[in-house]
Write a protein that holds these residues in place. Structure first.
Motif, PDB file in Angstrom:
ATOM      1  N   VAL A 246       0.841  -1.211   0.000  1.00 41.72           N
ATOM      2  CA  VAL A 246       0.000   0.000   0.000  1.00 41.72           C
ATOM      3  C   VAL A 246       0.863   1.244   0.000  1.00 41.72           C
ATOM      4  CG1 VAL A 246      -1.667   1.306   1.356  1.00 41.72           C
ATOM      5  CG2 VAL A 246      -1.957  -1.157   1.065  1.00 41.72           C
ATOM      6  N   ASP A 247       1.968   1.211   0.806  1.00 41.51           N
ATOM      7  CA  ASP A 247       2.869   2.372   0.816  1.00 41.51           C
ATOM      8  C   ASP A 247       3.479   2.599  -0.570  1.00 41.51           C
ATOM      9  OD1 ASP A 247       2.376   2.750   3.476  1.00 41.51           O
ATOM     10  OD2 ASP A 247       4.118   1.594   4.159  1.00 41.51           O
ATOM     11  N   TRP A 249       2.108   1.677  -3.397  1.00 43.06           N
ATOM     12  CA  TRP A 249       1.023   2.080  -4.303  1.00 43.06           C
ATOM     13  C   TRP A 249       0.695   3.562  -4.147  1.00 43.06           C
ATOM     14  CZ3 TRP A 249      -4.228   3.310  -2.975  1.00 43.06           C
ATOM     15  CH2 TRP A 249      -5.068   3.452  -4.066  1.00 43.06           C
ATOM     16  N   GLU A 250       0.808   4.075  -2.917  1.00 44.09           N
ATOM     17  CA  GLU A 250       0.523   5.496  -2.699  1.00 44.09           C
ATOM     18  C   GLU A 250       1.530   6.388  -3.405  1.00 44.09           C
ATOM     19  OE1 GLU A 250       0.388   6.101   1.488  1.00 44.09           O
ATOM     20  OE2 GLU A 250      -1.673   5.351   1.699  1.00 44.09           O
ATOM     21  N   LYS A 254      -1.657   5.556  -8.115  1.00 44.26           N
ATOM     22  CA  LYS A 254      -2.807   5.102  -7.323  1.00 44.26           C
ATOM     23  C   LYS A 254      -3.911   4.511  -8.194  1.00 44.26           C
ATOM     24  CE  LYS A 254      -2.107   8.326  -3.496  1.00 44.26           C
ATOM     25  NZ  LYS A 254      -2.735   9.366  -2.633  1.00 44.26           N
ATOM     26  N   LEU A 259      -2.486  -1.702  -7.992  1.00 41.08           N
ATOM     27  CA  LEU A 259      -2.644  -2.330  -6.686  1.00 41.08           C
ATOM     28  C   LEU A 259      -2.910  -3.830  -6.833  1.00 41.08           C
ATOM     29  CD1 LEU A 259      -2.858  -2.019  -3.630  1.00 41.08           C
ATOM     30  CD2 LEU A 259      -5.296  -1.472  -3.928  1.00 41.08           C
TER      31      LEU A 259
END
Length: 591
Positions: A246-247, A249-250, A254, A259
């Motif tokens: 997630v980090d 992907w941010e 996005k 993801l």
């Protein structure tokens, strides 16, 4: 008048004429000084005390010699003596004051050491008082136990037959008063040790089931906790991987597709690792466990605590601490060598034995048994301290691994201590059988006289080589064993040839054993010996003729003739005259 004075002064003055007696006196004084200096060893110049004494005596001799100036010279000497005495007194006073100054300067340090010593003694007194209270409680428990035992009805003792031999003593020693007294003292000492062991090493038999149940319950709880811990580690790993994804992907655009792609990569990586191993996946993929750093710190702290106990001389606590260490980091040969280097301590148990006992006693609580090399060293240590009872308990009750050396150590101890030979053979047989040294396990049974048990043990194995059978006969040439191996066992074919075995024993200079085997068969009847000779397909008739010659050589004429008659009576065997060229004594003729 002045002219006369001037005229007189112009004449040369003659030196004083010294009398002969004065010259002798001066020479004697000079010789005295030289001789005294050589006697006291004052060969170098300097303000030594000896110089002062020598010249003082010389001055007194001069005073006694010169009568006219005796008073004035005596007064001068007294003044010099008083002055010298005052100087010496001042030196002594200065030396005393210097020492007193040193003492005053050291008083603060001495006072600090005294206070430190007072603190140490107070701590020691507290420990002694606590030990005294614990000892008093133990004494009270023992008294209560003895009182309770005395109230109970005494059990009927076992009736002994006085005509039987005393166990542990030979027939000759049974009539020796000194040997009986020594044996009685040994038995009394053993009784006292067993009484003390009742309160320190053993628990009632009624409680064994409860203790074993608690132990199994604790072990099952430990296994469940470990399994749950592995699952939680795996879950934590997956969560951390997802958080990192997630980090990452941010920091991108996005998009949902990115993801999904990251998550699919994580799943594929987990599946590859899980498929490539049959063990727990968390132990392989959990490579960056944040708790590993804390675990390493705990292990270092554990090692420091062990070294602290060891350096303080608290060897029993250090042994227990090392035996219960996490991951078994102190259950190794290096730690054992460390305890071995201490040696024996007067009045206390050997530190190495403390460590070995702690290792074995905790082996049931750990996941894996004690390694064979540590087991061997522990048994060596116990036997060196004459603790065969401890070895018996370890082998029969604990979870241990053995190797061939373990059995060899126990057998060697039994050979040195003949009164414990049967126990050592039984313990060695257990060790040999568990480590796979089957020929030595069977040999232990044979040496105990359990030939039938040895044969049953051998036939339970899937494979027992012929060389191992020969090894048994070499080490234990028993008539019963030889017959069991050459006649078959429980309907199974014989393991060895009778003729080959007899010839093998005769080559080993054990001809009497092979002759006794044949004599035992002959006593049972001609048919028994004949059947064994006929069924022996591995030994030729010529070789049996050689066996008959061995019997003749040892003056067993009857047995030799019996073997020859059996050979002649066989179908297809004829006796040829000895004068035929190229003929043998006995020959097969196939009709």
């Amino acid at each position: 008048m002045s002219t006369a004075g001037i005229g007189v002064s112009r004449h040369s003055v003659l030196p004083p004429i010294i009398p002969e007696s004065e010259k002798e006196f001066l020479e004697s004084i000079q010789r005295y000084i030289i001789s005294e200096i050589e006697k006291v060893g004052c060969t170098e110049a300097g303000p030594a005390e000896e110089y002062y004494v020598i010249y003082r005596n010389v001055f007194e001799m001069i005073i006694e010699h010169v009568k006219a100036y005796k008073n004035i010279l005596t007064t001068i000497k007294q003044e010099y003596d008083a002055f010298i005495e005052a100087i010496k007194k001042g030196q002594r006073t200065a030396f005393y004051l210097h020492g007193k100054l040193k003492v005053l300067a050291c008083e603060p340090t001495t006072f600090m050491y005294y206070k430190k010593r007072i603190t140490q003694l107070e701590e020691k007194i507290k420990k002694i008082e606590s030990n005294s209270v614990r000892t008093e409680n133990l004494i009270q428990k023992i008294r209560n136990f003895r009182t309770t035992s005395a109230v109970e009805s005494p059990r009927q003792g076992k009736k002994l037959n006085p005509s039987k031999a005393i166990p542990g003593l030979s027939h000759k020693d049974s009539f020796n008063v000194d040997a009986l007294t020594k044996h009685l003292a040994h038995l009394q000492k053993r009784i006292q040790e067993l009484k003390e062991a009742v309160f320190t090493k053993y628990v009632p038999v009624e409680n064994m089931a409860v203790i074993e149940e608690k132990l199994h319950h604790a072990l099952s709880r430990r296994d469940k906790s470990e399994e749950e811990n592995e699952k939680l580690k795996f879950c934590y790993y997956r969560i951390m991987q997802f958080a990192n994804a997630v980090d990452f992907w941010e920091n991108t655009d996005k998009s949902v597709e990115a993801l999904k792609q990251i998550i699919d990569q994580i799943r594929e990586h987990e599946q590859k690792i899980i498929k490539g191993s049959d063990v727990s996946s968390s132990s392989l993929i959990f490579e960056r466990d944040p708790t590993q750093a804390k675990e390493a710190a705990d292990l270092i702290e554990y090692l420091e605590r062990f070294n602290e106990l060891f350096s303080r001389g608290q060897y029993e606590s250090a042994a227990i601490f090392a035996a219960n260490c996490p991951r078994g980091i102190l259950r190794n040969e290096e730690t054992m060598e460390k305890f071995k280097a201490i040696g024996s301590i007067k009045g206390k148990m050997l530190p190495l034995l403390m460590y070995c006992e702690a290792l074995v006693s905790t082996s049931t609580a750990v996941k894996y048994p004690l390694p064979a090399n540590l087991t061997t060293e522990a048994i060596k240590c116990a036997l060196a301290e004459k603790r065969l009872d401890l070895v018996m308990y370890w082998i029969t009750q604990q979870k241990l691994s053995f190797n061939e050396e373990t059995g060899d150590v126990i057998c060697a101890y039994g050979e040195k201590n003949t009164h414990d030979a049967s126990k050592c053979l039984a313990l060695a047989q257990i060790a040999y059988s568990r480590c796979g040294a089957h020929k030595k396990a069977a040999l232990c049974l044979c040496k105990q006289g359990q030939i039938s048990g040895a044969m049953d043990y051998i036939h339970q194995l899937q494979y027992f080589p012929t060389d191992d059978y020969i090894y048994l006969i070499q080490k234990c040439p028993s008539i019963q064993l030889i017959r069991c191996l050459t006649e078959g066992w429980n309907g199974k074919p014989p393991a060895l040839s009778l003729g080959a075995t007899v010839l093998f024993l005769s080559n080993m200079e054990q001809k009497l054993h092979c002759i006794r085997v044949l004599e035992e068969m002959a006593k049972e009847g001609r048919g028994v010996l004949e059947q064994n000779i006929v069924n022996d397909s591995q030994c030729s008739m010529e070789e049996w003729k050689g066996i008959a010659e061995i019997c003749f050589h040892h003056r067993k004429i009857k047995l030799g003739k019996l073997i020859v008659s059996i050979l002649i009576a066989q179908e297809g065997v004829v006796e040829l005259p000895p004068d035929d060229d190229g003929a043998k004594l006995m020959e097969h003729i196939f009709l």
